[in-house]
Write a protein that holds these residues in place. Structure first.
Motif, PDB file in Angstrom:
ATOM      1  N   LEU A 292      40.123  45.973  42.322  1.00  0.00           N
ATOM      2  CA  LEU A 292      40.599  45.310  43.543  1.00  0.00           C
ATOM      3  C   LEU A 292      39.745  44.097  43.868  1.00  0.00           C
ATOM      4  O   LEU A 292      40.271  43.037  44.253  1.00  0.00           O
ATOM      5  CB  LEU A 292      40.593  46.313  44.701  1.00  0.00           C
ATOM      6  N   GLU A 293      38.432  44.217  43.718  1.00  0.00           N
ATOM      7  CA  GLU A 293      37.542  43.097  44.012  1.00  0.00           C
ATOM      8  C   GLU A 293      37.786  41.931  43.067  1.00  0.00           C
ATOM      9  O   GLU A 293      37.852  40.771  43.495  1.00  0.00           O
ATOM     10  CB  GLU A 293      36.085  43.562  43.931  1.00  0.00           C
ATOM     11  N   ILE A 294      37.941  42.202  41.786  1.00  0.00           N
ATOM     12  CA  ILE A 294      38.195  41.138  40.812  1.00  0.00           C
ATOM     13  C   ILE A 294      39.532  40.468  41.103  1.00  0.00           C
ATOM     14  O   ILE A 294      39.679  39.254  41.000  1.00  0.00           O
ATOM     15  CB  ILE A 294      38.177  41.701  39.384  1.00  0.00           C
ATOM     16  N   LEU A 295      40.500  41.266  41.489  1.00  0.00           N
ATOM     17  CA  LEU A 295      41.851  40.769  41.713  1.00  0.00           C
ATOM     18  C   LEU A 295      41.953  39.905  42.970  1.00  0.00           C
ATOM     19  O   LEU A 295      42.646  38.880  42.971  1.00  0.00           O
ATOM     20  CB  LEU A 295      42.802  41.966  41.817  1.00  0.00           C
ATOM     21  N   LEU A 296      41.263  40.274  44.044  1.00  0.00           N
ATOM     22  CA  LEU A 296      41.490  39.646  45.351  1.00  0.00           C
ATOM     23  C   LEU A 296      40.340  38.783  45.857  1.00  0.00           C
ATOM     24  O   LEU A 296      40.501  38.106  46.873  1.00  0.00           O
ATOM     25  CB  LEU A 296      41.802  40.716  46.399  1.00  0.00           C
TER      26      LEU A 296
END
Length: 705
Positions: A292-296
């Protein structure tokens, strides 16, 4: 972060299952008001966005408009309002970085910036703190990347105290053959992430921008604010030039709201395609980042490129040359948008559904009303000094002198004039650029005030001899779930659209920023407009007097003072002035006069009315003797009806002839070399040396240095 129950039901119905945590967060951000325009998209069809010059209109990272068959410009605008309240320096700086990368993704080189800034009352310490931080952020970022900030506006209004606005526009330049878009082209092509490494900064920025600011926003929401690195951005600008020149890129999109997830899914969705992405391949600057962190994450200075397989190594070599990170993160496909992390599928959704599937809001609205007439009984001298010396009408040189407005050596008319003018030597023409809005106008009358904003920006161009080319808008409003707020917002959209249509100016792109609400209340409905126009010459008549001609006042008289700085300073209320019904013809004649041989100076009448226009035209080398006879002092000096101008000319008859049957022309008096403004009106005589006027108008310098 959490997805609304009704939205979650739609997602479950589409996917046939519960979304993963990464999918839920992705939908929550991409279906937010900030990304999906759920409350505003139904209104935006009011804008006309086509003309013979428009190459690419709304929907891409930036619009593209033709100057001639071989030369295009890009136009874009965005807001960074909430981040600039929480962290004024980084919020404003990353706003500049984002709009510049939107320009890069079209294959253009950024050549000019405009900043339109709105703060609470200048007498408030917090407003000054925000002003200083925002201006420093814009200056440091823009100056470091070598893109001049050439025009804009700075407004103060008490209703921005809890939520300032930072709207930044950018113009780019490109040869026609270099045009690329943010639409993925072919399955089998590779997706490359180029630029800064990915960290955890800016997580949830899109959803944060779609909520009212809370009392603790300055501390609790700081992690949602991105942190910029202008030196990496400069490298990215130059690398992008080399990639586009080498025809190594098929499509591109910058990483802004919702980070990699937003950029990559929108890129493929726009082409009706999908993607397979391995999130572990993303180059990272922090350990143990999850999917989620990498994506957003909204870490700055990053671009995603679609690249043919045979060009991947060449792109990597360019990235290495400029010391930029480069990751081959996946492939364009003809299937779903799929993301893998640590051997698991964390996202598997139809790209078009996540990009365009958000349902639109059908919100109730209340029609705004105008105030009754209640004028003050004010002394003319007191009013003149209060208006000319007010922060809204005072000199903004404290702001623009912090910007490098002459880098790239194109700026021929500098900040402080009605509009900037850039020398576009490739096309052998001048490009005029104006940007701004007046919140007092749109607070008084949202519809007519927005029409006036469009007319004012077009008048700024006409005063420099420019014909409008195109415009982009940044539509700022409060919480749309409040019927009175949404009613005002709807009316500024209609007003801006109607006047741009009447002036035959296509609105080719823009930005919407809602939920600009805080415990202190909603902001005024604020329709920032950035407009470009073309001139046959690089030069233009100055706003300052030469001291050698006759002064003429062009435009209709009006008794209405609604929305004026005069009422803001002296008290009272009034309806907004009725705008001229023949605005296109009026501006056409003003352009004709501005480029005439006998014209020595032209300055439009807007904020502060005729009083401020005359005060701004006087210098140590040139003054004026002006007689307004027995005209009502307040109505004549302080009405802010746009579409009017003061012209200094050696051929008064030519000006009278030009406006015959179009608008009245009144002789005001003569310019001279006295360095003094001598003004007589309704039995009152005012006399101010240029140095006294400068002292009145230097309130920002006086209070901030």
């Amino acid at each position: 972060m959490s997805l609304d129950d009704s939205d979650r039901e739609l997602v479950v119905a589409e996917l046939g299952r519960d979304p993963t945590s990464a999918e839920e967060a992705l939908f929550e951000n991409l279906w937010s008001e900030h990304c999906a325009y759920r409350s505003s998209r139904p209104l935006l069809s009011a804008f006309e966005s086509e003309s013979d010059d428009v190459v690419i209109g709304p929907g891409d990272d930036a619009a593209v408009v033709a100057l001639d068959d071989s030369t295009y410009i890009t136009m874009g605008i965005e807001s960074h309002n909430h981040p600039s309240y929480v962290d004024p320096y980084d919020g404003a700086a990353t706003g500049v970085g984002g709009i510049v990368r939107d320009t890069l993704s079209m294959g253009a080189y950024p050549i000019a910036l405009a900043d339109s800034l709105y703060f609470g009352g200048f007498d408030r310490e917090h407003s000054r703190y925000l002003l200083e931080g925002v201006v420093e952020g814009i200056a440091d970022y823009g100056n470091s990347i070598g893109v001049p900030t050439v025009t804009g506006s700075t407004q103060f209004h008490p209703d921005y105290e809890g939520n300032p606005l930072v709207n930044v526009a950018c113009v780019g330049l490109l040869p026609a053959e270099r045009l690329i878009t943010a639409e993925a082209q072919t399955p089998g092509n590779k997706l490359l992430l180029v630029g800064n490494s990915t960290g955890r900064d800016g997580l949830g920025g899109a959803s944060f921008a779609s909520e009212d600011l809370a009392e603790d926003a300055e501390t609790e929401d700081r992690p949602a604010v991105q942190v910029g690195d202008p030196y990496t951005e400069k490298l990215l600008i130059e690398a992008n030039e080399e990639l586009v020149d080498g025809a190594l890129v098929e499509s591109a999109r910058d990483l802004g709201a919702a980070g990699l997830g937003g950029a990559s899914s929108e890129l493929v969705a726009k082409g009706g395609l999908g993607a397979d992405i391995d999130l572990e391949r993303v180059h990272q600057r922090e350990p143990n980042m999850n999917a989620l962190e990498i994506l957003l994450a909204e870490s700055q200075e990053r671009m995603v490129y679609e690249v043919r397989p045979e060009n991947v190594d060449a792109v990597a070599e360019v990235a290495e040359k400029y010391d930029l990170g480069c990751s081959v993160i996946g492939d364009v496909t003809d299937g779903n948008y799929v993301c893998e992390f640590e051997g698991e599928t964390v996202v598997d959704v139809p790209a078009e559904f996540i990009g365009d599937g958000a349902p639109m809001n059908d919100l109730p609205s209340e029609e705004p009303t105008q105030p009754d007439r209640d004028l003050p009984d004010a002394d003319v001298r007191e009013a003149f000094e209060a208006v000319v010396g007010s922060p809204n009408c005072a000199s903004k040189r404290w702001v623009y002198r912090q910007y490098d407005h002459e880098v790239q050596t194109r700026t021929s008319v500098l900040p402080g004039d009605d509009s900037a003018v850039l020398a576009i030597r490739r096309a052998e023409l001048g490009l005029a650029f104006s940007s701004g809005a007046n919140p007092s106008w749109t607070t008084t009358a949202p519809y007519d005030g927005a029409r006036a904003v469009a007319l004012e920006n077009a008048t700024n161009l006409a005063a420099k001899g420019a014909t409008p080319l195109a415009a982009v808008d940044c539509l700022n409003g409060g919480n749309p779930e409040k019927p009175d707020v949404y009613g005002g917002f709807k009316r500024i959209v209609d007003g801006l659209a109607d006047m741009c249509s009447a002036l035959d100016v296509p609105v080719v792109g823009g930005n919407v920023s809602l939920y600009n609400d805080s415990p202190s209340g909603p902001i005024p409905p604020t329709p920032t407009l950035a407009m470009t126009g073309t001139t046959a010459e690089y030069d233009a008549p100055p706003a300052e007097l030469s001291g050698e001609g006759t002064l003429l006042f062009v435009g209709e008289p009006t008794a209405d003072l609604g929305g004026s700085e005069y009422l803001a300073q002296m008290g009272g209320s009034d309806r907004f002035p009725e705008l001229p019904g023949n605005a296109p013809e009026l501006l056409s004649r003003l352009r004709e006069v501005a480029t005439a041989d006998g014209t020595l100076a032209v300055h439009d009448v807007s904020d502060g009315g005729l009083a401020v226009t005359l005060a701004e035209m006087v210098s140590d080398d040139a003054g004026a003797s002006v007689s307004l006879g027995d005209a009502d002092a307040a109505e004549t000096l302080f009405s802010e009806l746009p579409g009017r101008a003061v012209v200094e000319t050696t051929d008064p008859d030519a000006v009278f002839d030009a406006f015959d049957g179009v608008a009245p022309v009144t002789e005001l008096g003569e310019a001279n070399d006295s360095g003094t403004l001598q003004l007589e009106v309704d039995g009152e005589g005012l006399r101010y040396a240029a140095s006294e006027i400068a002292a009145l108008r230097d309130v920002l310098v006086r209070e901030l240095e």
